[in-house]
Motif scaffolding. Structure first.
Motif, PDB file in Angstrom:
ATOM      1  N   PHE A 187       0.808  -1.151   0.008  1.00 18.39           N
ATOM      2  CA  PHE A 187       0.003  -0.156   0.051  1.00 18.39           C
ATOM      3  C   PHE A 187       0.903   1.440   0.121  1.00 18.39           C
ATOM      4  N   ASP A 188       1.945   1.301   0.838  1.00 15.48           N
ATOM      5  CA  ASP A 188       2.946   2.235   0.984  1.00 15.48           C
ATOM      6  C   ASP A 188       3.536   2.616  -0.304  1.00 15.48           C
ATOM      7  N   MET A 189       4.173   1.576  -0.911  1.00 16.80           N
ATOM      8  CA  MET A 189       4.920   1.634  -2.468  1.00 16.80           C
ATOM      9  C   MET A 189       4.034   2.102  -3.608  1.00 16.80           C
ATOM     10  N   TYR A 190       2.724   1.694  -3.445  1.00 16.25           N
ATOM     11  CA  TYR A 190       2.050   1.896  -4.823  1.00 16.25           C
ATOM     12  C   TYR A 190       1.222   3.295  -4.420  1.00 16.25           C
ATOM     13  N   TYR A 191       0.726   3.727  -3.135  1.00 14.78           N
ATOM     14  CA  TYR A 191      -0.333   4.865  -3.046  1.00 14.78           C
ATOM     15  C   TYR A 191       0.134   5.928  -2.470  1.00 14.78           C
ATOM     16  N   THR A 192       1.155   5.838  -1.423  1.00 13.23           N
ATOM     17  CA  THR A 192       1.469   6.813  -0.562  1.00 13.23           C
ATOM     18  C   THR A 192       2.827   7.482  -1.044  1.00 13.23           C
ATOM     19  N   GLY A 193       3.714   6.374  -1.445  1.00 11.83           N
ATOM     20  CA  GLY A 193       5.022   6.745  -1.799  1.00 11.83           C
ATOM     21  C   GLY A 193       6.116   7.113  -0.611  1.00 11.83           C
ATOM     22  N   ILE A 194       5.304   6.782   0.302  1.00 13.11           N
ATOM     23  CA  ILE A 194       6.322   6.882   1.966  1.00 13.11           C
ATOM     24  C   ILE A 194       6.135   5.619   2.366  1.00 13.11           C
ATOM     25  N   LEU A 195       7.319   4.906   2.612  1.00 14.81           N
ATOM     26  CA  LEU A 195       7.149   3.624   3.369  1.00 14.81           C
ATOM     27  C   LEU A 195       7.109   3.969   4.782  1.00 14.81           C
ATOM     28  N   GLY A 196       6.382   3.160   5.593  1.00  8.85           N
ATOM     29  CA  GLY A 196       6.423   3.298   7.038  1.00  8.85           C
ATOM     30  C   GLY A 196       4.782   3.484   7.368  1.00  8.85           C
ATOM     31  N   ILE A 197       4.156   4.271   6.661  1.00  8.32           N
ATOM     32  CA  ILE A 197       2.842   4.606   7.368  1.00  8.32           C
ATOM     33  C   ILE A 197       1.934   3.402   7.456  1.00  8.32           C
ATOM     34  N   PHE A 198       1.597   3.011   6.224  1.00 10.82           N
ATOM     35  CA  PHE A 198       0.742   1.742   6.338  1.00 10.82           C
ATOM     36  C   PHE A 198       1.209   0.363   7.076  1.00 10.82           C
ATOM     37  N   MET A 199       2.743   0.306   6.747  1.00  3.14           N
ATOM     38  CA  MET A 199       3.426  -0.732   7.104  1.00  3.14           C
ATOM     39  C   MET A 199       3.301  -0.756   9.004  1.00  3.14           C
ATOM     40  N   ILE A 200       3.110   0.274   9.430  1.00  2.00           N
ATOM     41  CA  ILE A 200       2.909   0.267  10.780  1.00  2.00           C
ATOM     42  C   ILE A 200       1.408   0.237  11.187  1.00  2.00           C
ATOM     43  N   ILE A 201       0.457   0.872  10.481  1.00  2.00           N
ATOM     44  CA  ILE A 201      -1.010   1.145  10.999  1.00  2.00           C
ATOM     45  C   ILE A 201      -1.607  -0.108  10.802  1.00  2.00           C
ATOM     46  N   PHE A 202      -1.525  -0.973   9.396  1.00  2.00           N
ATOM     47  CA  PHE A 202      -2.265  -2.015   9.342  1.00  2.00           C
ATOM     48  C   PHE A 202      -1.978  -3.181  10.389  1.00  2.00           C
ATOM     49  N   PRO A 203      -0.524  -3.330  10.691  1.00  2.00           N
ATOM     50  CA  PRO A 203      -0.592  -4.486  11.730  1.00  2.00           C
ATOM     51  C   PRO A 203      -0.799  -4.101  13.131  1.00  2.00           C
ATOM     52  N   LEU A 204      -0.716  -2.543  13.284  1.00  2.00           N
ATOM     53  CA  LEU A 204      -1.090  -2.003  14.761  1.00  2.00           C
ATOM     54  C   LEU A 204      -2.796  -2.484  14.817  1.00  2.00           C
ATOM     55  N   ILE A 205      -3.750  -2.234  13.575  1.00  2.00           N
ATOM     56  CA  ILE A 205      -5.052  -2.376  13.703  1.00  2.00           C
ATOM     57  C   ILE A 205      -5.151  -3.825  13.698  1.00  2.00           C
ATOM     58  N   VAL A 206      -4.531  -4.791  13.293  1.00  2.00           N
ATOM     59  CA  VAL A 206      -4.475  -6.157  13.466  1.00  2.00           C
ATOM     60  C   VAL A 206      -4.305  -6.664  14.881  1.00  2.00           C
ATOM     61  N   TYR A 207      -3.460  -6.006  15.528  1.00  2.00           N
ATOM     62  CA  TYR A 207      -3.105  -6.281  16.993  1.00  2.00           C
ATOM     63  C   TYR A 207      -4.195  -5.691  17.820  1.00  2.00           C
ATOM     64  N   LEU A 208      -4.725  -4.621  17.386  1.00  2.00           N
ATOM     65  CA  LEU A 208      -5.802  -4.035  18.266  1.00  2.00           C
ATOM     66  C   LEU A 208      -7.068  -4.948  18.344  1.00  2.00           C
ATOM     67  N   ASN A 209      -7.479  -5.325  17.080  1.00  2.00           N
ATOM     68  CA  ASN A 209      -8.555  -6.058  16.885  1.00  2.00           C
ATOM     69  C   ASN A 209      -8.541  -7.479  17.503  1.00  2.00           C
ATOM     70  N   ARG A 210      -7.389  -7.932  17.522  1.00  2.00           N
ATOM     71  CA  ARG A 210      -7.321  -9.318  18.164  1.00  2.00           C
ATOM     72  C   ARG A 210      -7.493  -9.267  19.764  1.00  2.00           C
ATOM     73  N   GLU A 211      -6.865  -7.772  20.126  1.00  2.00           N
ATOM     74  CA  GLU A 211      -7.196  -7.977  21.610  1.00  2.00           C
ATOM     75  C   GLU A 211      -8.611  -7.468  21.966  1.00  2.00           C
ATOM     76  N   VAL A 212      -9.377  -6.754  21.237  1.00  2.00           N
ATOM     77  CA  VAL A 212     -10.743  -6.619  21.463  1.00  2.00           C
ATOM     78  C   VAL A 212     -11.582  -7.758  20.949  1.00  2.00           C
ATOM     79  N   TYR A 213     -11.237  -8.437  20.144  1.00  2.00           N
ATOM     80  CA  TYR A 213     -12.062  -9.593  19.611  1.00  2.00           C
ATOM     81  C   TYR A 213     -12.416 -10.534  20.728  1.00  2.00           C
ATOM     82  N   ARG A 214     -11.652 -10.603  21.704  1.00  2.00           N
ATOM     83  CA  ARG A 214     -12.071 -11.724  22.758  1.00  2.00           C
ATOM     84  C   ARG A 214     -13.375 -11.301  23.654  1.00  2.00           C
TER      85      ARG A 214
END
Length: 172
Positions: free
Chosen positions: A71-98
């Motif tokens: 997503f960062d490579m193709y849409y934002t041109g800045i590596l790091g923003i979505f590379m961090i945000i997507f895993p963060l969201i997955v982590y938070l959702n897994r915690e909430v899921y329970r």
């Protein structure tokens, strides 16, 4: 992944969602991006959220990282923003899921919170590096509100087919 087909279908679906996020934005740019609104499609996020609630996907954090990298490579041109945000969201959702039962309303509300977090964090990161020309009040009215409305509609249309997909190919 309990079902071997999901290990092939999940990444394929993830790539399709990444491509569709950009393709829909490009196809409907005259409607998504005007002087008064900016709509951000979050199909990739929808795919990841549905995988958490209805699928059995091995290494989902890694897939979220890879999706963010692409997503960062193709849409934002800045590596790091979505590379961090997507895993963060997955982590938070897994915690909430329970704490919740997986049903339409619960997953919808969590998804809308996720869309808000992703959109706000991307805005914040872009504003830190000077790429966002609008103030936070304009961001809420012009980007966040329309993006939430659009993603609510897309979620409502895709919930049953995507839920059925994950339930069919997972052994949950």
């Amino acid at each position: 992944m309990a079902n071997s087909k999901l290990k092939y279908y999940f990444p394929l679906g993830l790539i399709i969602c990444i491509v569709l996020d950009g393709t829909l934005s490009n196809l409907y740019a005259q409607y998504f991006f005007t002087s008064s609104i900016s709509i951000e499609s979050r199909l990739t996020l929808l795919w990841l959220v549905m995988a958490i609630f209805y699928g059995e996907v091995d290494r989902l954090m890694l897939w979220a990282f890879i999706a963010g990298l692409i997503f960062d490579m193709y849409y934002t041109g800045i590596l790091g923003i979505f590379m961090i945000i997507f895993p963060l969201i997955v982590y938070l959702n897994r915690e909430v899921y329970r704490f919740f039962t997986s049903n339409f309303i619960v997953v919808l509300l969590i998804y809308l919170i996720d869309v808000t977090l992703v959109t706000a964090l991307a805005y914040w990161a872009n504003s830190l590096i000077g790429l966002t020309p609008t103030g936070s009040a304009d961001f809420v009215v012009q980007t966040l509100g329309p993006s939430l409305a659009y993603n609510l509609a897309v979620f409502s249309l895709l919930f049953i087919p995507v839920k059925n997909f994950f339930e069919k190919y997972s052994s949950r």
